[in-house]
Design an enzyme around this catalytic site. Sequence first.
Site, mmCIF file in Angstrom:
data_model
loop_
_atom_site.group_PDB
_atom_site.id
_atom_site.type_symbol
_atom_site.label_atom_id
_atom_site.label_comp_id
_atom_site.label_asym_id
_atom_site.label_seq_id
_atom_site.Cartn_x
_atom_site.Cartn_y
_atom_site.Cartn_z
ATOM 1 N N MET A 33 0.850 -1.197 0.000
ATOM 2 C CA MET A 33 0.000 0.000 0.000
ATOM 3 C C MET A 33 0.885 1.247 0.000
ATOM 4 S SD MET A 33 -3.381 -1.008 2.142
ATOM 5 C CE MET A 33 -2.731 -0.696 3.764
ATOM 6 N N LEU A 36 6.674 2.975 1.520
ATOM 7 C CA LEU A 36 7.601 1.845 1.564
ATOM 8 C C LEU A 36 8.705 2.071 2.592
ATOM 9 C CD1 LEU A 36 7.972 1.193 -2.269
ATOM 10 C CD2 LEU A 36 6.318 0.210 -0.667
ATOM 11 N N HIS A 37 9.020 1.011 3.313
ATOM 12 C CA HIS A 37 10.142 1.039 4.250
ATOM 13 C C HIS A 37 11.028 -0.160 3.955
ATOM 14 C CE1 HIS A 37 7.887 -2.081 6.243
ATOM 15 N NE2 HIS A 37 6.867 -1.252 6.478
ATOM 16 N N GLY A 39 11.305 -2.954 5.182
ATOM 17 C CA GLY A 39 10.621 -4.251 5.132
ATOM 18 C C GLY A 39 10.104 -4.556 3.727
ATOM 19 N N HIS A 40 9.520 -3.548 3.083
ATOM 20 C CA HIS A 40 9.045 -3.747 1.706
ATOM 21 C C HIS A 40 10.228 -3.998 0.764
ATOM 22 C CE1 HIS A 40 5.731 -1.021 3.293
ATOM 23 N NE2 HIS A 40 5.049 -2.046 2.857
ATOM 24 N N VAL A 178 11.070 -7.724 9.105
ATOM 25 C CA VAL A 178 12.258 -6.864 9.190
ATOM 26 C C VAL A 178 12.056 -5.940 10.385
ATOM 27 C CG1 VAL A 178 13.656 -5.144 7.988
ATOM 28 C CG2 VAL A 178 12.624 -7.034 6.716
ATOM 29 N N ARG A 189 2.824 2.451 9.614
ATOM 30 C CA ARG A 189 2.105 3.219 10.636
ATOM 31 C C ARG A 189 3.004 3.619 11.812
ATOM 32 N NH1 ARG A 189 -2.317 -0.512 9.088
ATOM 33 N NH2 ARG A 189 -4.030 0.705 8.207
HETATM 34 O O1 PAF Z 1 0.042 -5.789 3.657
HETATM 35 C C1 PAF Z 1 -0.424 -4.869 2.963
HETATM 36 O O2 PAF Z 1 0.200 -3.829 2.753
HETATM 37 C C2 PAF Z 1 -1.796 -5.014 2.342
HETATM 38 O O3 PAF Z 1 -2.675 -5.658 3.207
HETATM 39 C C3 PAF Z 1 -1.781 -5.713 0.957
HETATM 40 C C4 PAF Z 1 -1.288 -7.133 1.052
HETATM 41 C C5 PAF Z 1 -0.891 -4.919 0.016
HETATM 42 C C6 PAF Z 1 -3.198 -5.733 0.369
HETATM 43 O O4 PAF Z 1 -3.722 -4.453 0.216
#
Ligand code: PAF
Length: 281
Positions: A33, A36-37, A39-40, A178, A189
């Site tokens: 969503m 990004l940090h 972990g992503h 992470v 958040r």
């Molecule tokens: O983990 C998330 O960021 C969301 O729940 C996902 C998997 C992208 C679905 O919107």
Amino acid sequence: MQPPDTVRTVAELRARVAAWRAAGERIALVPTMGALHEGHLALVRAGRERAERAVVSIFVNPKQFAPTEDFDAYPRVAEKDRAALAGLADLVFAPGVNDMYPPGFATEVTVAGPSGGFEGAARPGHFAGVATVVAKLLIQCAPDCAMFGEKDWQQLQVVTRMARDLDLPVEIVPHPTVRDEAGLALSSRNAYLSPEQLAIARKLNVVLSRVAGELRVRPVAEVLAEGRAELERLGFGPIDYLAVAEPESLTPLDVLAPGRPARLLAAARLGPVRLLDNMAV
Ligand code: PAF
């Protein structure tokens, strides 16, 4: 390094993916969503270890937020996200809400089993929103694998169950949580926390590690009650749950059988944030 291209429609996404497939390349999808940090980014790197191409979807999915939750306030930092993906991802898929859910959209994917308790109980409708959007993303992109962090353990089980149940031809790949230098699980958040709250948040994983270490040597109910009391003492509250469950079905466990895997799961409010964390027991 240039940030990756961004496409907004399913047709453009499919055209890019088709060209890679024609060249014999595999594709990893990292659903996000945004905001990004590290972990992503770890998910993207892990995707690139399994596939020649990595697609990152960025879509703040309205269907997984309750009306009382932070959908409008959820951080949206598209340019920063794209810059963070430079040299890492091959493509960003960032559909608009009307592309994802055009007028008349009427389908929902609901997963029973692992959706039931914990986050499912605390946030009614949340996992149907997650399963619906993830099913769509998997069908839209048709990747070989899709990467999900263990931070959202229950979400990982729901998505894994859904992909299995619907015979989606994709491997759902879990990735370890992470954490920052103090062990706090990274989350978009966390940005809402004040410095004082951040200091408290960083103790959650310490308490969980201690609880996880004691669960196999002392009665489960006793250890959990002590863990809960400690979290309250530290300033967390309310504590939605501190519980042990079977790792895949998320069935709560009162007794731990030797050798049988179990997962410790916690959700606790701290100021403006509901912190989640989990660990193997
Ligand atoms: O983990 C998330 O960021 C969301 O729940 C996902 C998997 C992208 C679905 O919107």
